[in-house]
Design a protein around this motif. Structure first.
Motif, PDB file in Angstrom:
ATOM      1  N   ASP B   7       0.836  -1.216   0.000  1.00 22.85           N
ATOM      2  CA  ASP B   7       0.000   0.000   0.000  1.00 22.85           C
ATOM      3  C   ASP B   7       0.866   1.259   0.000  1.00 22.85           C
ATOM      4  O   ASP B   7       0.586   2.219  -0.715  1.00 22.85           O
ATOM      5  CB  ASP B   7      -0.870   0.067   1.272  1.00 22.85           C
ATOM      6  CG  ASP B   7      -1.952  -0.988   1.294  1.00 22.85           C
ATOM      7  OD1 ASP B   7      -2.487  -1.321   0.222  1.00 22.85           O
ATOM      8  OD2 ASP B   7      -2.257  -1.488   2.405  1.00 22.85           O
ATOM      9  N   TRP B  10       2.572   1.741  -3.413  1.00 24.74           N
ATOM     10  CA  TRP B  10       1.548   2.002  -4.438  1.00 24.74           C
ATOM     11  C   TRP B  10       0.972   3.403  -4.271  1.00 24.74           C
ATOM     12  O   TRP B  10       0.955   4.205  -5.210  1.00 24.74           O
ATOM     13  CB  TRP B  10       0.437   0.940  -4.340  1.00 24.74           C
ATOM     14  CG  TRP B  10      -0.641   1.070  -5.381  1.00 24.74           C
ATOM     15  CD1 TRP B  10      -1.729   1.902  -5.338  1.00 24.74           C
ATOM     16  CD2 TRP B  10      -0.732   0.362  -6.626  1.00 24.74           C
ATOM     17  NE1 TRP B  10      -2.494   1.743  -6.461  1.00 24.74           N
ATOM     18  CE2 TRP B  10      -1.908   0.806  -7.280  1.00 24.74           C
ATOM     19  CE3 TRP B  10       0.062  -0.608  -7.241  1.00 24.74           C
ATOM     20  CZ2 TRP B  10      -2.307   0.310  -8.522  1.00 24.74           C
ATOM     21  CZ3 TRP B  10      -0.343  -1.109  -8.477  1.00 24.74           C
ATOM     22  CH2 TRP B  10      -1.511  -0.641  -9.107  1.00 24.74           C
ATOM     23  N   LYS B 162      -5.716  -1.496  -8.640  1.00 26.86           N
ATOM     24  CA  LYS B 162      -4.864  -1.934  -7.525  1.00 26.86           C
ATOM     25  C   LYS B 162      -5.146  -3.405  -7.214  1.00 26.86           C
ATOM     26  O   LYS B 162      -6.301  -3.772  -6.972  1.00 26.86           O
ATOM     27  CB  LYS B 162      -5.157  -1.074  -6.287  1.00 26.86           C
ATOM     28  CG  LYS B 162      -4.144  -1.261  -5.171  1.00 26.86           C
ATOM     29  CD  LYS B 162      -4.403  -0.275  -4.034  1.00 26.86           C
ATOM     30  CE  LYS B 162      -3.401  -0.477  -2.910  1.00 26.86           C
ATOM     31  NZ  LYS B 162      -3.611   0.461  -1.793  1.00 26.86           N
TER      32      LYS B 162
END
Lengths: 205, 468
Positions: B7, B10, B162
């Motif tokens: 996370d 990203w 994602k």
């Protein structure tokens, strides 16, 4: 969408009604779709001739009679594969070969990620169905090779026209819009270039 | 909110989110090679657009290069043309180009880390599925198609939904002759070739913490073989010691800034994964594959399972074993071996050649085996010589070739003939992967060494016992 079309990247896709070619094998990998020795081209032409090269032809280049692409019983613009279709390499050539052969849609109960994305980027629609519906499609084709399948992108449905049995499939609304209109990602990204450059300037590394 | 390592990296790179669509993800470093880039450059030319950040893209020739006589012209005109296109396109757009004969030339996923192009917390893409290798540094790294190569050249971004997140935890002391390759093949055998599709994986636990960067790269490299787009390992001292001072690593103040960022790159204690799996490292054996996808692997002392005991359809399983010429219930020990390949982005690094050499030292290559030893880069090649490994290998009847992808995908002349068996340290055992009709058994450098000196599939542990 807030971007203008600059390049017609690929054919528009709306409703496709076609017979289908069945390939009920699981884990069809990209080395089968297009073996590495056929990746030497520097232009996107002629890949369909080598789609499934080693399943389709003997070493002496004579066709293997028992392979489905060599069986005139089965034709159409839809390829129906087994579970985990397109696993392996990121070679977009695999999707190009599917397209160049004449397929516009691949149906499977499960797709490998990169292959699925590559298909979407070149205008081949990957349609993921449930394992049960996949079985129904195979059974319908084997019972009647002339049976027609409708793939409806606006409604996100796939229908066996003979019986009316149908299932809905997933596609994100951005990619759906691209496919319906023949847009591609570069058109979009070019339209936000200023934002990208500002973003790059503040990155930690 | 608590975040995973994935996370954090990203989210740091999301330029914008599109409602009901993918994220626009900024790419820090882009690697290109001769096979998947020419059509992307052609696209740029057709559109009349340029490369947005030429200094973020690096070109090396590897997939389609010969591994002998690299100083001579490439004989195959199609291969020569691809290499020429990579050079001329790179030159036209101002991209660093490490072509055949260049000191920095080598396999893209070997030279990227060696020169510090690979950095913790970076986003890295390449038109090659084994880009997942770079996740070993705590980078988000994954393979892309040629349309996306064009996208990155033009805009330094790609558009990706994602992925979901998976963590694989493995703790415990690894057994004798169990290498990072065995750990990876074990995980894939448990998950199957599609078990991680849709996920990005984080590898956690002391098995990975205790690995060298080379070992971590082997593990992350194989993430794609269970369907995961990529795999990553949180950066630690091992990572930072590897990265520091390399040619393209940040220097001076930029290094201090980067280091502060690297230190944030770990999964928060209460972060949640979509899926979490735990395995016991002590139970992993040296592995070997018996079928035609990397999920069809097992401990080398086991027998080939019955169709009823494996996931998937019986027809597909029978087709696979039929191709290999194997049967349910067969032992792999003693199976015929004609070729041994050590190399590739999976196992073409110095540790792999050290491992291979440790087992063949003082022995001799079996007469029935053709062995291809292909370093991943000129740095690896030089290390093999400097450390005296080449002398030991030569004494044992082996030759060293020149860097490249070689028999991993057999685009060049390094092809295993139809029907022949190869024990290969590479990443794929698909039908015909190493040449039309070739039959591949994936394994570690130690299993490859045991096969190379005995001429059949052999448990390396038996040879280590002999030595002791």
């Amino acid at each position: 969408m807030d971007y203008k079309l600059k390049n017609m990247a690929y054919d528009k896709f709306n409703i496709l009604t076609s017979t289908a070619v069945p390939l009920p094998i699981e884990n069809v990998d990209t080395d089968q779709l297009i073996p590495a020795r056929f990746l030497k081209a520097t232009e996107r032409v002629g890949f369909g001739d080598n789609l499934f090269r080693d399943w389709r032809y003997n070493p002496d280049n004579t066709p293997k009679k028992d392979f489905v692409l060599n069986d005139p019983t089965y034709t159409g613009k839809i390829l129906v594969g087994g579970k985990n279709f397109g696993s392996g390499s990121s070679r977009e050539h695999a999707a190009w070969s599917v397209y160049d052969y004449g397929f516009r849609c691949v149906v499977s109960s499960f797709f490998a990620d990169i292959f699925r994305g590559n298909c979407l980027n070149i205008g081949v629609l990957p349609v993921q169905v449930s394992p049960e519906f996949s079985e129904k499609i195979f059974a319908a084709i084997f019972a009647d090779p002339k049976t027609e399948i409708e793939v409806n992108l606006p409604n996100q449905t796939i229908t066996l026209l003979a019986t009316g049995e149908k299932e809905t499939f997933e596609i994100n609304s951005y990619k759906k819009n691209n496919m319906l209109n023949g847009f591609d990602d570069i058109d979009y990204l070019q339209s936000i270039k200023g934002e990208i450059e500002e973003f790059a300037a503040q990155l930690p590394i | 909110m608590s975040k995973t390592l994935f996370d954090k990296v990203w989210d740091t790179h999301v330029v914008r989110k599109i409602d009901g669509g993918p994220d626009v993800l900024f790419i820090d470093r882009h690697l290109i090679h001769e096979v998947t880039s020419p059509v992307a450059f052609l696209g740029l030319k057709t559109r009349g657009i340029s490369v947005l950040y030429p200094n973020r893209t690096f070109a090396t020739a590897d997939h389609n290069t010969p591994t002998i006589h690299q100083d001579q012209p490439v004989a195959d005109p199609l291969s020569a043309n691809q290499l020429h296109m990579l050079e001329s396109n790179s030159k036209e757009y101002g991209i660093s180009h490490w072509g055949l004969g260049h000191q920095k030339n080598g396999i893209v996923h070997v030279v990227g880390p060696e020169y510090g192009i690979t950095q913790p917390g970076a986003t890295i893409v390449c038109g090659d599925s084994h880009t997942s290798t770079h996740g070993a540094f705590g980078a988000i790294a994954f393979g892309i198609g040629t349309s996306e190569v064009e996208m990155v050249l033009a805009t330094q971004c790609i558009m990706q939904p994602k992925p979901k997140k998976m963590r694989i935890n493995i703790n415990g002391k690894l057994g004798k002759a169990v290498t990072p390759k065995d750990v990876a093949l074990f995980i894939i055998s448990q998950l199957t070739t599609s078990g991680a599709t849709g996920y990005f994986v984080e590898y956690a636990g002391d098995v990975f913490e205790n690995m060298s960067m080379e070992g971590r790269m082997t593990v992350c490299n194989l993430s794609i073989e269970m369907g995961a787009r990529g795999g990553m390992i949180a950066p630690d001292e091992t990572t930072i010691n590897y990265v520091k001072g390399r040619e393209f690593s940040p220097k001076g103040e930029a290094w201090d800034r980067a280091l502060a960022y690297y230190k944030t790159l770990k999964t928060d204690a209460d972060a949640v994964f979509d899926k979490e799996l735990t395995f016991d490292g002590t139970t992993i054996e040296p592995m070997i594959t018996y079928g035609t996808n990397p999920g069809m692997g097992m401990g080398i002392s086991h027998d080939i399972p019955d169709a009823a005991d494996v996931e998937g359809g019986a027809a597909t399983y029978a087709k696979s074993l039929g191709y290999m010429g194997f049967h349910e219930g067969d032992s792999m020990i003693g199976k015929q071996v004609d070729f041994v390949f050590v190399g590739s982005c999976t196992n073409g690094r110095i540790e792999d050649f050290r491992a291979f050499t440790s087992l063949v030292k003082g022995k001799h290559k079996a007469d029935n085996v053709t062995a291809w030893l292909v370093p991943g880069s000129h740095i690896v090649e030089a290390q093999i010589k400097e450390e005296g490994l080449l002398d030991i290998l030569t004494e044992a009847g082996f030759e060293l070739r020149q860097p490249g992808c070689s028999a991993c995908l057999a685009m060049n002349d390094d092809k295993v003939p139809a029907g022949k068996y190869a024990v290969s340290t590479s990443n794929r055992n698909f039908e015909g992967r190493q040449g039309p009709g070739s039959r591949t058994m994936l394994a570690s450098p130690l299993v490859a060494a045991a096969a190379a000196i005995t001429g059949v599939v052999t448990d390396p542990r038996t040879l280590i016992e002999e030595l002791a």
